[in-house]
Design a protein around this motif. Structure first.
Motif, PDB file in Angstrom:
ATOM      1  N   MET A  33       0.320 141.450  53.326  1.00 32.13           N
ATOM      2  CA  MET A  33       1.559 140.993  52.681  1.00 32.13           C
ATOM      3  C   MET A  33       2.615 140.690  53.603  1.00 32.13           C
ATOM      4  O   MET A  33       3.427 139.735  53.685  1.00 32.13           O
ATOM      5  N   LEU A  34       2.885 141.706  54.685  1.00 32.50           N
ATOM      6  CA  LEU A  34       3.982 141.520  55.637  1.00 32.50           C
ATOM      7  C   LEU A  34       3.374 140.251  56.600  1.00 32.50           C
ATOM      8  O   LEU A  34       4.274 139.510  57.016  1.00 32.50           O
ATOM      9  N   GLY A  35       1.988 140.168  56.896  1.00 33.09           N
ATOM     10  CA  GLY A  35       1.841 138.986  57.696  1.00 33.09           C
ATOM     11  C   GLY A  35       2.158 137.823  57.071  1.00 33.09           C
ATOM     12  O   GLY A  35       2.573 136.810  57.870  1.00 33.09           O
ATOM     13  N   ALA A  36       1.986 137.382  55.833  1.00 32.11           N
ATOM     14  CA  ALA A  36       2.388 136.546  55.146  1.00 32.11           C
ATOM     15  C   ALA A  36       3.865 136.065  55.276  1.00 32.11           C
ATOM     16  O   ALA A  36       4.172 134.754  55.344  1.00 32.11           O
ATOM     17  N   ILE A  37       4.511 137.014  55.187  1.00 30.44           N
ATOM     18  CA  ILE A  37       6.178 136.939  55.339  1.00 30.44           C
ATOM     19  C   ILE A  37       6.418 136.411  56.631  1.00 30.44           C
ATOM     20  O   ILE A  37       7.394 135.601  57.063  1.00 30.44           O
ATOM     21  N   VAL A  38       5.730 137.250  57.734  1.00 28.22           N
ATOM     22  CA  VAL A  38       6.303 136.885  59.018  1.00 28.22           C
ATOM     23  C   VAL A  38       5.831 135.471  59.382  1.00 28.22           C
ATOM     24  O   VAL A  38       6.569 134.672  59.726  1.00 28.22           O
ATOM     25  N   GLU A  39       4.714 135.154  58.873  1.00 30.62           N
ATOM     26  CA  GLU A  39       4.092 133.629  58.985  1.00 30.62           C
ATOM     27  C   GLU A  39       5.154 132.701  58.329  1.00 30.62           C
ATOM     28  O   GLU A  39       5.241 131.629  58.973  1.00 30.62           O
ATOM     29  N   LEU A  40       5.477 132.772  57.349  1.00 28.31           N
ATOM     30  CA  LEU A  40       6.460 131.920  56.653  1.00 28.31           C
ATOM     31  C   LEU A  40       7.905 131.779  57.339  1.00 28.31           C
ATOM     32  O   LEU A  40       8.416 130.796  57.736  1.00 28.31           O
ATOM     33  N   LEU A  41       8.507 133.042  57.860  1.00 26.70           N
ATOM     34  CA  LEU A  41       9.682 132.889  58.682  1.00 26.70           C
ATOM     35  C   LEU A  41       9.353 132.291  60.240  1.00 26.70           C
ATOM     36  O   LEU A  41      10.159 131.647  60.551  1.00 26.70           O
ATOM     37  N   ALA A  42       8.312 132.601  60.914  1.00 24.15           N
ATOM     38  CA  ALA A  42       7.954 132.239  61.927  1.00 24.15           C
ATOM     39  C   ALA A  42       7.987 130.800  61.881  1.00 24.15           C
ATOM     40  O   ALA A  42       8.420 129.722  62.695  1.00 24.15           O
ATOM     41  N   THR A  43       7.084 130.068  61.045  1.00 30.28           N
ATOM     42  CA  THR A  43       6.895 128.560  60.624  1.00 30.28           C
ATOM     43  C   THR A  43       8.351 127.853  60.352  1.00 30.28           C
ATOM     44  O   THR A  43       8.671 126.865  60.735  1.00 30.28           O
ATOM     45  N   SER A  44       9.090 128.585  59.510  1.00 31.25           N
ATOM     46  CA  SER A  44      10.466 127.948  59.101  1.00 31.25           C
ATOM     47  C   SER A  44      11.347 127.868  60.432  1.00 31.25           C
ATOM     48  O   SER A  44      12.008 126.981  60.637  1.00 31.25           O
ATOM     49  N   TYR A  45      11.373 128.907  61.214  1.00 28.95           N
ATOM     50  CA  TYR A  45      12.189 128.893  62.679  1.00 28.95           C
ATOM     51  C   TYR A  45      11.653 128.065  63.552  1.00 28.95           C
ATOM     52  O   TYR A  45      12.574 127.359  64.233  1.00 28.95           O
ATOM     53  N   ARG A  46      10.245 127.714  63.678  1.00 26.85           N
ATOM     54  CA  ARG A  46       9.601 126.781  64.532  1.00 26.85           C
ATOM     55  C   ARG A  46      10.191 125.307  64.245  1.00 26.85           C
ATOM     56  O   ARG A  46      10.717 124.560  65.026  1.00 26.85           O
ATOM     57  N   ALA A  47      10.156 125.017  62.693  1.00 32.29           N
ATOM     58  CA  ALA A  47      10.711 123.884  62.272  1.00 32.29           C
ATOM     59  C   ALA A  47      12.246 123.581  62.639  1.00 32.29           C
ATOM     60  O   ALA A  47      12.660 122.603  62.889  1.00 32.29           O
ATOM     61  N   TYR A  48      12.996 124.815  62.270  1.00 31.38           N
ATOM     62  CA  TYR A  48      14.522 124.652  62.529  1.00 31.38           C
ATOM     63  C   TYR A  48      14.563 124.449  64.242  1.00 31.38           C
ATOM     64  O   TYR A  48      15.236 123.507  64.533  1.00 31.38           O
ATOM     65  N   ARG A  49      13.680 125.041  65.002  1.00 27.77           N
ATOM     66  CA  ARG A  49      14.036 124.610  66.552  1.00 27.77           C
ATOM     67  C   ARG A  49      13.658 123.193  66.891  1.00 27.77           C
ATOM     68  O   ARG A  49      14.107 122.641  67.810  1.00 27.77           O
ATOM     69  N   LEU A  50      12.785 122.723  66.294  1.00 24.57           N
ATOM     70  CA  LEU A  50      12.095 121.532  66.515  1.00 24.57           C
ATOM     71  C   LEU A  50      12.902 120.491  66.075  1.00 24.57           C
ATOM     72  O   LEU A  50      13.211 119.013  66.451  1.00 24.57           O
ATOM     73  N   ALA A  51      13.829 120.717  64.941  1.00 25.36           N
ATOM     74  CA  ALA A  51      14.589 119.674  64.307  1.00 25.36           C
ATOM     75  C   ALA A  51      15.880 119.328  65.080  1.00 25.36           C
ATOM     76  O   ALA A  51      16.542 118.506  65.181  1.00 25.36           O
ATOM     77  N   GLN A  52      16.161 120.554  65.854  1.00 25.38           N
ATOM     78  CA  GLN A  52      17.280 120.461  66.808  1.00 25.38           C
ATOM     79  C   GLN A  52      18.762 120.197  66.035  1.00 25.38           C
ATOM     80  O   GLN A  52      19.233 119.209  66.031  1.00 25.38           O
ATOM     81  N   PRO A  53      18.934 120.810  65.094  1.00 25.44           N
ATOM     82  CA  PRO A  53      20.219 120.447  64.075  1.00 25.44           C
ATOM     83  C   PRO A  53      21.469 120.388  64.806  1.00 25.44           C
ATOM     84  O   PRO A  53      21.950 121.197  65.813  1.00 25.44           O
ATOM     85  N   ILE A  54      22.209 119.490  64.327  1.00 21.07           N
ATOM     86  CA  ILE A  54      23.723 119.569  64.991  1.00 21.07           C
ATOM     87  C   ILE A  54      24.671 119.535  63.932  1.00 21.07           C
ATOM     88  O   ILE A  54      24.529 118.856  62.854  1.00 21.07           O
ATOM     89  N   ILE A  55      25.648 120.398  64.265  1.00 20.77           N
ATOM     90  CA  ILE A  55      26.525 120.613  63.136  1.00 20.77           C
ATOM     91  C   ILE A  55      27.403 119.232  62.873  1.00 20.77           C
ATOM     92  O   ILE A  55      27.720 118.618  63.867  1.00 20.77           O
ATOM     93  N   GLY A  56      27.705 119.053  61.454  1.00 17.80           N
ATOM     94  CA  GLY A  56      28.104 117.639  61.315  1.00 17.80           C
ATOM     95  C   GLY A  56      26.923 116.741  60.704  1.00 17.80           C
ATOM     96  O   GLY A  56      27.295 115.715  60.029  1.00 17.80           O
ATOM     97  N   TYR A  57      25.874 116.720  60.825  1.00 18.32           N
ATOM     98  CA  TYR A  57      24.880 115.938  60.435  1.00 18.32           C
ATOM     99  C   TYR A  57      24.419 116.226  59.273  1.00 18.32           C
ATOM    100  O   TYR A  57      24.548 117.523  58.808  1.00 18.32           O
ATOM    101  N   LYS A  58      24.015 115.397  58.193  1.00 17.25           N
ATOM    102  CA  LYS A  58      23.446 115.513  57.175  1.00 17.25           C
ATOM    103  C   LYS A  58      21.757 115.621  57.170  1.00 17.25           C
ATOM    104  O   LYS A  58      21.306 114.876  57.889  1.00 17.25           O
ATOM    105  N   LEU A  59      21.433 116.499  56.569  1.00 17.46           N
ATOM    106  CA  LEU A  59      19.927 116.612  56.826  1.00 17.46           C
ATOM    107  C   LEU A  59      19.119 116.860  55.322  1.00 17.46           C
ATOM    108  O   LEU A  59      19.694 117.544  54.533  1.00 17.46           O
ATOM    109  N   PRO A  60      18.123 115.831  55.276  1.00 17.21           N
ATOM    110  CA  PRO A  60      17.397 115.820  54.043  1.00 17.21           C
ATOM    111  C   PRO A  60      16.225 116.829  54.044  1.00 17.21           C
ATOM    112  O   PRO A  60      15.299 116.940  55.145  1.00 17.21           O
TER     113      PRO A  60
END
Length: 75
Positions: free
Chosen positions: A1-28
């Motif tokens: 169970m914990l592994g599944a949660i860690v995988e979700l968080l890790a994947t979300s964080y990786r997508a966040y880093r790849l997106a390189q969000p900039i404050i003020g941008y609109k994001l869909p």
């Protein structure tokens, strides 16, 4: 169970880093699955306030709205 949660968080964080969000941008975010809902929270924590999320599932959209999505689009 914990592994599944860690995988979700890790994947979300990786997508966040790849997106390189900039404050003020609109994001869909298309399709409010579990990873993208977590991404919504990461983006709002990073200061991105104009998040739009699109889905056909009203319950997922409500969760995304609680986590910081500004625009909710039910298709």
């Amino acid at each position: 169970m914990l592994g599944a949660i860690v995988e979700l968080l890790a994947t979300s964080y990786r997508a966040y880093r790849l997106a390189q969000p900039i404050i003020g941008y609109k994001l869909p975010i298309i399709w409010a699955g579990s990873i993208r809902i977590l991404m919504t929270k990461l983006f709002t924590l990073a200061g991105i306030k104009d998040l739009a999320i699109v889905d056909i599932n009203v319950n997922r959209l409500k969760i995304a709205e609680k986590l910081g999505a500004k625009y909710i689009i039910d298709v």
